[in-house]
Design a protein around this motif. Structure first.
Motif, PDB file in Angstrom:
ATOM      1  N   ALA A  43      35.704  43.990  35.387  1.00 55.43           N
ATOM      2  CA  ALA A  43      36.474  42.802  35.779  1.00 55.43           C
ATOM      3  C   ALA A  43      36.007  41.548  35.039  1.00 55.43           C
ATOM      4  O   ALA A  43      36.610  40.491  35.189  1.00 55.43           O
ATOM      5  CB  ALA A  43      36.390  42.592  37.282  1.00 55.43           C
ATOM      6  N   LEU A  61      40.803  38.803  34.218  1.00 56.60           N
ATOM      7  CA  LEU A  61      40.626  38.889  35.678  1.00 56.60           C
ATOM      8  C   LEU A  61      39.715  37.757  36.136  1.00 56.60           C
ATOM      9  O   LEU A  61      40.172  36.664  36.457  1.00 56.60           O
ATOM     10  CB  LEU A  61      40.092  40.266  36.061  1.00 56.60           C
ATOM     11  N   MET A 466      45.260  46.324  38.965  1.00 58.16           N
ATOM     12  CA  MET A 466      43.807  46.165  39.157  1.00 58.16           C
ATOM     13  C   MET A 466      43.184  47.486  39.607  1.00 58.16           C
ATOM     14  O   MET A 466      42.102  47.856  39.173  1.00 58.16           O
ATOM     15  CB  MET A 466      43.522  45.068  40.180  1.00 58.16           C
TER      16      MET A 466
END
Ligand code: FAD
Length: 544
Positions: A43, A61, A466
């Motif tokens: 991430a 992200l 995600m």
């Protein structure tokens, strides 16, 4: 040692996996990192999402740094490996009904003047609030580097750890304990109502209480989330202020990877792990099997993956105590976050603070959270199963400082927005996500009328992507909610918050352990330290 055999294998090349590997390798352990994706970082990633415009790179992200402790920066010599931070500018909100609020952290007179535009009483209260919060954050901060004890365990080692923790806090008075209790149990809305009167100030201060949570500002526990984001010192020196890493968040992961390699770590990308192997008799972790069937052996395995993947898929319920398996099954991992990345031809020209030239209000968070009620409404929509009609957004423009991300004259804007229904993690909802993104953009356009026209490209990342592409189950940005029942000795399960797991030889470096989430590296460091301590203990026992 055979070529397919290692002292330590780390599953997952996100920043925590890389930190764990670097620490393990520093002790001389032959260490391998296995990362499923084509690049490391997880991430913490910088990507070029538009094939036709590769000159634009976005921090896809996560987007700002704050909680990386000085210890990790120094131990891994991250600055030498390219880690560089630009401190963020002020908080800025332009209001749809007109006017704006700019909160200057470093300049109390300017902060006073800005707040007094909305409420003189709030301007008077603000420095007292900051002092109160600072005092509590100083109590909570060092807890982030504390290994949580197994509360309730009667083993001598656990009792000693619990007593050490109590002793460290013997200096706290009744008042401070009461304030900490309030912080841990109250909603951010109730807390702010006690301190402030104007919706504008309360909206600004509520934001940190709901970042990444499946909870609106009225939910108990959100006051703690706000404090978590306000910690300035984890006990080993002041943290840097919130800031933008040069090269985006991927550059942070790259610096850690470079440090790990310099310590001798081997990193394999495109290497998804399918299984963690466990010896039938001892129940000890013995290595991993990759998705392609390749088997690798190691004395120590560290997983940095979401706990549902790590334990339920990779280890398997049959190798776990049933209580632990059930705790992981019930682990809450909702979120409803949508990240929107934009390439802009020019900066937003706010009616309240005109101009497309770079000004101070472009350099910090460029918010869309005009009041607590606005934020709460967005959450209620999502909880009732609809994407927010008027989403809340935490926006930043990293190119106000970092000119490595887009061509001269253009900008990148990163919008962290909430909420869509948590169930959207199970299905793409592509068209609805685009409409949701349109509405986010419309809200900014109301206060900066050039905004829509300035957008060259846009990239919308919802909970489904995600989960599927980054392994963030349920779309939760922290591998699991930061709700009260999932903090400290409960993270990720009671009795296993010390970065160890029920499987001997398997350690947990995920953001779902204490001090995670966020790009702080603490779980990675602590998991490596636990593994190193256990190996030394075993070696000492053998020598005796
Ligand atoms: C939209 C968004 C915004 C955020 N904003 C911020 C922010 O501004 N500041 C901040 O501090 N934090 C932020 N966070 C949180 C922060 O990014 C995470 O908590 C942190 O990056 C997690 O790091 P990690 O190493 O623990 O896990 P991850 O980054 O999730 O890394 C796990 C790695 O494991 C890999 N993997 C998955 N499955 C397998 C497998 N089977 N085999 C091998 N590898 C596998 C994944 O590809 C990934 O690289 C944000 C997160 C998101 C999603």
């Amino acid at each position: 040692m055979a070529a397919d055999s290692y002292d330590a294998i780390v599953v997952g090349g996100g920043h925590n996996g890389l930190v764990a590997a670097a620490y393990l390798a520093k002790t001389g352990a032959k260490t391998l990192v296995l990362e499923a994706r084509a690049t490391t970082g997880g991430a913490a990633t910088t990507e070029a999402p538009w094939p036709d415009a590769p000159e634009f790179r976005v921090t896809r992200l996560s987007y700002v740094m704050s909680l990386l402790p000085p210890t990790i920066m120094n131990d891994l010599q991250l600055e030498r490996h390219g880690y560089k931070i630009f401190p963020m500018g002020p908080y800025y909100q332009a209001f749809p009904e007109g006017g704006s609020l700019t909160l200057y952290e470093e300049d109390s007179q300017r902060a006073y003047d800005e707040i007094a535009k909305w409420s003189k009483r709030d301007a008077d209260a603000y420095p007292k609030w900051n002092a109160w919060l600072g005092g509590l954050a100083d109590v909570l901060g060092p807890l982030l580097l504390t290994v949580p004890p197994a509360l309730g365990s009667r083993k001598p080692r656990d009792l000693a750890a619990t007593l050490r923790l109590a002793w460290r806090h013997r200096g706290l008075d009744v008042r401070t304990v009461a304030d900490v209790t309030r912080l841990m149990t109250m909603s951010i809305a109730d807390l702010l109502d006690d301190w402030f009167e104007s919706p504008q100030i309360k909206g600004a201060l509520a934001v940190n209480g709901v970042i990444g949570t499946w909870a609106g500002p009225q939910e108990p526990g959100t006051a703690y989330v706000m404090a978590h984001h306000s910690i300035g010192d984890v006990g080993d020196g002041r943290l840097g202020s919130w800031g933008f890493p040069e090269g985006g968040m991927g550059a942070v992961a790259d610096a850690i990877a470079s440090s790990a390699r310099a310590n001798g770590v081997t990193i394999r990308t495109g290497a998804p792990v399918a299984k963690i192997t466990v010896a039938p008799g001892s129940g000890r972790a013995t290595g991993v099997v990759l998705a392609n069937g390749e088997e690798l052996r190691a004395k120590v395995v560290v997983t940095s993956l979401h706990p549902k993947t790590a334990f339920l898929d990779h280890v398997g319920r049959e190798n776990l105590p049933s209580d632990f398996a059930s705790d992981i099954e019930h682990w809450k991992t909702r979120s409803g976050v949508v990240k929107i990345n934009l390439a802009l031809a020019e900066l937003p020209n706010f009616t309240a603070n005109p101009g497309t030239n770079l000004q101070e209000h472009h350099t910090g968070s460029v918010e869309m959270a005009p009041s607590m009620e606005y934020i709460e409404r967005a959450f209620i929509d999502a909880r009732e199963g609809r994407p927010a009609l008027r989403p809340f957004s935490d926006g930043v423009i990293p190119t106000a400082f970092d000119r490595t991300l887009s061509p001269e004259g253009t900008h990148i804007m990163s919008l962290f927005t909430q909420w869509v229904p948590s169930e959207w993690a199970s299905e793409p909802h592509a068209d609805e996500l685009e409409k949701y993104a349109d509405r986010v953009i419309d809200t900014y356009n109301e206060v900066a009328p050039n905004f829509k026209g300035a957008i060259l490209h846009r990239d919308v990342v919802g909970p489904y992507e995600m989960e599927q592409d980054y392994g963030l189950i349920g779309g939760n940005i922290f591998h699991g909610e930061l709700s009260l029942e999932q903090l400290f000795h409960m993270r990720p399960a009671p009795g296993f918050a010390d970065y160890r797991t029920p499987v001997p030889g398997l350690y947990n470096a995920s953001s779902a352990t204490h001090a995670g989430g966020g790009v702080c590296g603490i779980p990675g460091m602590q998991a490596a330290k636990a593994a190193i301590a256990d190996r030394r203990k075993t070696a000492r026992a053998r020598r005796k």
